[in-house]
Enzyme design. Structure first.
Site, mmCIF file in Angstrom:
data_model
loop_
_atom_site.group_PDB
_atom_site.id
_atom_site.type_symbol
_atom_site.label_atom_id
_atom_site.label_comp_id
_atom_site.label_asym_id
_atom_site.label_seq_id
_atom_site.Cartn_x
_atom_site.Cartn_y
_atom_site.Cartn_z
ATOM 1 N N ASP A 34 -0.102 -2.557 9.096
ATOM 2 C CA ASP A 34 0.994 -1.666 8.693
ATOM 3 C C ASP A 34 0.451 -0.460 7.934
ATOM 4 O O ASP A 34 -0.660 -0.499 7.384
ATOM 5 C CB ASP A 34 2.037 -2.408 7.847
ATOM 6 N N GLU A 53 1.097 -5.459 4.193
ATOM 7 C CA GLU A 53 0.245 -5.261 3.009
ATOM 8 C C GLU A 53 0.809 -4.152 2.134
ATOM 9 O O GLU A 53 0.631 -4.142 0.926
ATOM 10 C CB GLU A 53 -1.190 -4.906 3.435
HETATM 11 ZN ZN LIG Z 1 -4.675 -0.621 2.910
#
Ligand SMILES: [Zn+2]
Length: 405
Positions: A76, A141
Site C-alpha cells: 500500500d 502498513e
Molecule cells: Zn513504507
C-alpha cells in the site's frame, strides 16, 4: 534507443496499480504478484485470513528446519495530491534521465519489486540456499488502527509456521553515498490530556481554571521538548545524535471553550480543556519510566490522560558480533563495497511487530544518492539506482540465507 531493463518495466507496471489509501486495490496487486510468481516459477499463495490478501512466496532451502529469512514489504501507498505533482502520480512516468516518478517509487514498491527480482534470479540461476527464503507482500502498513496487515499477521499460526530467523523490511533513501540500515524504531505514543477546573463569568478572576491547569502542564512538557531538541542539535558534532535517538514531542491537539455552532462564548470560563501530544520515544528509553514521567506531569495539576495510541513494548535488534545475522549482513555489505550507517528509524514500520516478537529485523532500502521523498510530492527513483539495488540485495540475501546455524 536503449532497451529498458525488464525489471524496470515490471516495476513501472506495479506502480500503476492503485494501492493508494483510502481505497487500495489489494486484489489487483495480489493478482499481479501471483502472475509474476507463476511466470518466474516461484511457489506462491494468497493468504486471506487477516481479512485482506497477503501474498506469500517461498523458495525452499536445503535445510528447511533452520530459521528462515523473511523479506517483507508492504504494497500500500499513501495518497498523492495530483495538483502538486509534475507528472501523474500513478503513471510510472520515466523522464529522459531515467528518473521514475510515482507514488511508491521509494516507499516501498521499489523494494517489493527488488525482492521479487531477487527471488526470480535465485530460481533462474538454480542457486541453492540452505534456509527457507520467504517473501511476504502485506497490506495496510500506511494506516494505524484497524490494520489488517503485519500487525495482525504476526499473531497467526501461519506466520509462526514461517519460523522466521531474520526479517528484512524497508529503510529510507539516503541523500549521500552511504546507505542507512535501521535496527530499531521509536515508539509512537499519542497522549490525550483532560483538565477540569472552576467555571464562571469571564469578567471575574476565576481561580484554578481548566485552561490554566492545562497550560502549566503543557509548558512543562514543552520544556522537556526543548531539552530533547537541544540534545539533538547541540550534541550533533561530538556524539552525532540523529532524530531517531531523541524523544520528539509535539502538541497536536488543543481544545477548550464553549461553542454554540458558529459562536464561542467568550464570557464563559470553560470547565474543561484538552490537549493531545504526538510523542515518539527511542528504544533506548525505558517506557515504564517515561510513563511515570507523564503521570507526574499530569498529576501535579490533577489532570487525567488516556492514550489514543500506545505500545508498551519497543524492542530493538542488537548490532553486536554475537548477532550472527548482523555480522553476516555487515560483512556482505563490505564485500560489495557499500558503506552502512546504522540508525534508529525516526517513524514506524512493520519491523516493530517482528522485533516485538524477539525476532531480529533490519530496515534497509538500497537507495543512496537520492533525496528522501517518501510521502512527499514528486516521489521518484532513478532506474539505475533501482537496478543497482537488486545487485546489492543479491550480494546480501543469499549470504544470509546460507548462514551457518
Ligand atoms: Zn513504507
Amino acid at each position: 534507443m536503449q532497451q529498458e531493463d525488464s525489471s524496470v518495466t515490471v516495476f513501472r507496471k506495479f506502480l500503476q496499480i492503485r494501492t493508494d489509501h483510502p481505497n487500495p486495490d489489494y486484489e489487483a496487486s495480489a493478482q499481479f504478484l501471483m502472475q509474476k510468481a507463476n511466470e518466474y516459477g516461484i511457489d506462491a499463495e494468497v493468504y486471506r485470513e487477516t481479512g485482506t490478501p497477503i501474498v506469500i512466496m517461498k523458495i525452499t532451502g536445503t535445510d528447511p528446519s533452520l530459521p528462515s529469512l523473511l523479506l517483507n514489504s508492504h504494497v500500500d501507498v499513501v495518497p498523492a495530491v495530483l495538483e502538486s505533482w509534475n507528472y501523474e502520480p500513478f503513471s510510472g512516468y520515466k523522464d529522459e534521465k531515467g528518473n521514475i516518478y510515482s507514488r511508491g517509487t521509494q516507499d516501498m514498491k521499489c523494494v517489493c519489486m527488488q525482492f521479487l527480482e531477487v527471488a526470480h534470479r535465485i530460481v533462474q540461476s538454480k542457486l541453492k540456499l540452505k534456509r527457507n527464503l520467504y517473501l511476504t507482500f502485506v497490506p495496510d502498513e500506511e494506516i494505524g488502527a484497524g490494520s489488517k496487515g503485519m500487525e495482525v499477521f504476526v499473531t497467526h499460526d501461519k506466520f509462526r509456521q514461517l519460523n522466521v530467523g531474520l526479517c528484512i523490511d524497508e529503510g529510507l533513501a539516503s541523500p549521500t553515498e552511504e546507505f542507512t540500515v535501521f535496527y530499531g524504531e521509536r515508539a509512537p505514543w499519542w497522549v490525550h490530556i483532560t483538565a477540569v477546573g472552576n467555571a464562571g463569568h469571564g469578567s471575574r478572576f476565576i481561580e484554578n481554571t481548566a485552561v490554566e491547569k492545562l497550560m502549566r502542564t503543557i509548558n512543562k512538557m514543552l520544556e522537556f521538548r526543548q531539552q530533547q531538541f537541544d540534545s539533538l542539535h547541540k550534541g550533533h558534532h561530538e556524539c552525532g545524535k540523529k532524530l531517531g535517538d531523541v524523544t520528539t514531542l509535539n502538541l497536536t491537539v488543543l481544545k477548550a471553550g464553549i461553542n454554540n455552532g458558529d459562536n464561542y462564548s467568550y464570557n464563559v470560563v470553560p470547565t474543561q480543556a484538552e490537549a493531545g501530544f504526538d510523542i515518539r520515544i527511542p528504544p533506548t528509553v525505558n517506557l515504564d519510566e517515561f510513563l511515570k514521567q507523564i503521570k507526574e506531569w499530569t498529576a501535579e495539576e490533577g489532570l487525567s490522560f488516556t492514550f489514543a495510541n500506545y505500545t508498551e513494548k519497543n524492542e530493538m535488534t542488537h548490532l553486536n558480533n554475537d548477532n550472527k545475522w548482523w555480522s553476516t549482513f555487515k560483512s556482505s555489505c563490505e564485500k560489495i563495497g557499500i558503506k552502512l550507517v546504522p540508525e534508529i528509524f525516526p517513524a514506524a514500520t512493520d519491523s516493530r511487530f517482528i522485533r516485538n516478537l524477539g525476532i531480529p529485523a533490519f530496515g534497509f532500502s538500497p537507495i543512496n544518492n537520492t533525496p528522501i521523498l517518501l510521502h512527499d510530492h514528486n516521489e521518484f527513483l532513478n532506474e539505475n539506482t533501482f537496478i543497482r539495488g537488486i545487485d546489492i540485495y543479491m550480494g546480501i540475501i543469499p549470504s544470509l540465507a546460507n548462514m551457518e546455524p
